[in-house]
Structures are given as structure tokens and as C-alpha cells.
Design an enzyme around this catalytic site. Structure first.
Site, PDB file in Angstrom:
ATOM      1  N   LYS A  97     101.194  58.835 -40.580  1.00 26.43           N
ATOM      2  CA  LYS A  97      99.864  59.378 -40.314  1.00 26.43           C
ATOM      3  C   LYS A  97      99.047  59.331 -41.606  1.00 26.43           C
ATOM      4  O   LYS A  97      99.478  59.841 -42.648  1.00 26.43           O
ATOM      5  CB  LYS A  97     100.032  60.828 -39.841  1.00 26.43           C
ATOM      6  CG  LYS A  97      98.947  61.310 -38.923  1.00 26.43           C
ATOM      7  CD  LYS A  97      99.334  62.676 -38.411  1.00 26.43           C
ATOM      8  CE  LYS A  97      98.292  63.235 -37.501  1.00 26.43           C
ATOM      9  NZ  LYS A  97      98.526  64.655 -37.242  1.00 26.43           N
TER      10      LYS A  97
HETATM   11  C1  E4P Z   1      97.325  66.357 -34.731  1.00 29.25           C
HETATM   12  O1  E4P Z   1      97.511  65.185 -34.839  1.00 29.25           O
HETATM   13  C2  E4P Z   1      96.266  67.071 -35.471  1.00 29.25           C
HETATM   14  O2  E4P Z   1      96.583  67.162 -36.821  1.00 29.25           O
HETATM   15  C3  E4P Z   1      96.085  68.426 -34.846  1.00 29.25           C
HETATM   16  O3  E4P Z   1      95.920  68.246 -33.454  1.00 29.25           O
HETATM   17  C4  E4P Z   1      94.935  69.225 -35.436  1.00 29.25           C
HETATM   18  O4  E4P Z   1      94.731  70.358 -34.644  1.00 29.25           O
HETATM   19  P1  E4P Z   1      93.817  71.598 -35.099  1.00 29.25           P
HETATM   20  O5  E4P Z   1      92.414  71.124 -35.198  1.00 29.25           O
HETATM   21  O6  E4P Z   1      94.013  72.611 -34.021  1.00 29.25           O
HETATM   22  O7  E4P Z   1      94.342  72.052 -36.437  1.00 29.25           O
END
Ligand code: E4P
Length: 218
Positions: free
Chosen positions: A87
Site C-alpha cells: 500500500k
Molecule cells: C483502508 O484502506 C483505509 O486506510 C481506511 O479505510 C481508512 O479509514 P478511515 O478513514 O476510517 O480511517
């Protein structure tokens, strides 16, 4: 549509996986910190533990923000397990790193995406997934689901292979809306997934079936 769980909590991952409908997991540094996973070796071990629970893709995020650091970390993460997807944040160095990973057979998830322009660069760089954050857009009075719809349209029109992974999903209705918007994947907190099950008519209907059965069978 694929279903990922958005957590680093092993119990929640197991619970979702036990449902039999889980296709993968996304994590981020905040979710790892929430579980108090600290230190390079523990973090790596945790990713492997997650891979050993689920069958599908597991996103593991780089911490470095410079190109060389992202490449070094991304290679280490990808080497941990074949299910790992690296990622990478949607920055200038991040897009360069995604292109490098694409050219070298390492799968990526371009994260922190908030616009069609960013999604375009992620797709051009060959990202496996692009992660638009819908909840964080909703938080600032901008329609997050609408962004999913626009990215899906553009990707379909130009036939990009990058999959749209709706992230920052906060509740069950977000999942339904992303489904309708054509997202390839929704990564969701466990509660939002379990919320899909809830319907009062299901509960009432089941109660009645069991009562009728009891009437004649004792
Ligand atoms: C996942 O890939 C993301 O990092 C995550 O969904 C972020 O979520 P949030 O905005 O609730 O922190």
C-alpha cells in the site's frame, strides 16, 4: 464485488473470515497502532499472521515517504507472503514507486485517494487497487460515493485494469452505495459488514417459523 475487512484486529478478521464471504484485508499504520503492534519485526509478523487467516489479498502500507525508502520497504513487505499487496500513498514519489512495483511484478494499493485526477495517475502507474476514502470526504461535506461513481466511469471508459477499492467506509449504507456505484471492492469495518444481515422482518419471520414448527412438533 469483493469484500475486504478494514482492520488489523485478528479476532475481527477471524470472525469475518468465518462468515465465509471475506476476500481480503486492508490495514494502515493507524489500524496497526490501534492494536498496539510495534517494532519492525512484530509488524511484519502481524502481516504474516493475517495472511495465514484469510485466503485473499492483504494490504500492508509503507511508512517511508521517499521513493527509495518506499521501494526498499515495499520489496520487504511483498517478500513476506504472496498475498501481500503493497500500500503506497498517492504522492509524487508514491506514483513513481507504484510504477516501479508494477514493472517488477509487485502488486499495489494506491491509498489516500480523494480525486479522479489522483485515481487517473494510480491507474496509469498500473496500481492493482486504488483506494478512494469516502468517509473522510463525507466528513468534509463532499460526496464520497460520488467520487467512487466517477472513478468507476473513467476506468470503464478507458478500460484501465486498476480495481476500485472503496475505503474509509463507516457504516452499512456506505457498502450498499458503493455496490450501486460499481466499486470492485469495499473494505469495511466488521460492524458495517454485520449490519448487512440486519432486517426486522427476518427476525420476525424466523420467530414465526419456529413457533409454528413447535405447535405441531412440540
Ligand atoms: C483502508 O484502506 C483505509 O486506510 C481506511 O479505510 C481508512 O479509514 P478511515 O478513514 O476510517 O480511517
Amino acid at each position: 464485488m469483493k469484500f475486504f475487512i478494514d482492520t488489523a484486529n485478528l479476532d475481527q478478521i477471524r470472525e469475518a473470515n468465518d462468515l465465509g464471504v471475506l476476500d481480503g484485508v486492508t490495514t494502515n499504520p493507524s489500524l496497526m497502532a490501534k492494536e498496539n503492534i510495534r517494532g519492525e519485526e512484530n509488524i511484519k509478523k502481524h502481516y504474516v499472521d493475517i495472511c495465514n487467516i484469510v485466503k485473499g489479498d492483504v494490504s500492508a502500507e509503507v511508512i517511508a515517504t521517499d521513493y527509495e525508502g518506499m521501494i526498499r520497504e515495499g520489496k520487504e513487505l511483498a517478500a513476506l507472503h504472496p498475498q501481500i499487496v503493497v500500500k503506497v500513498p498517492c504522492t509524487k514519489d508514491g506514483i513513481k514507486a507504484i510504477k516501479y512495483f508494477t514493472d517488477n511484478g509487485i502488486r499495489t494499493n494506491c491509498t489516500l485517494v480523494f480525486s479522479v485526477g489522483q485515481a487517473l495517475l494510480a491507474a496509469k502507474a498500473g496500481a492493482t487497487y486504488v483506494s478512494p476514502f469516502i468517509g473522510r470526504l463525507d466528513d468534509i461535506s463532499t460526496d464520497g460515493v460520488e467520487l467512487i461513481r466517477k472513478i468507476v466511469d473513467v476506468y470503464n471508459y478507458y478500460e484501465f485494469g486498476t480495481q476500485v477499492l472503496a475505503a474509509s467506509i463507516r457504516h452499512t449504507m456506505h457498502i450498499i452505495q458503493c455496490l450501486e456505484a460499481g466499486a470492485d471492492v469495499a473494505t469495511c469495518p466488521l460492524n458495517a459488514i454485520l449490519g448487512l444481515l440486519k432486517h426486522p422482518l427476518t427476525d420476525i419471520g424466523l420467530e414465526k417459523f419456529l413457533a409454528d414448527y413447535k405447535k405441531v412438533n412440540g
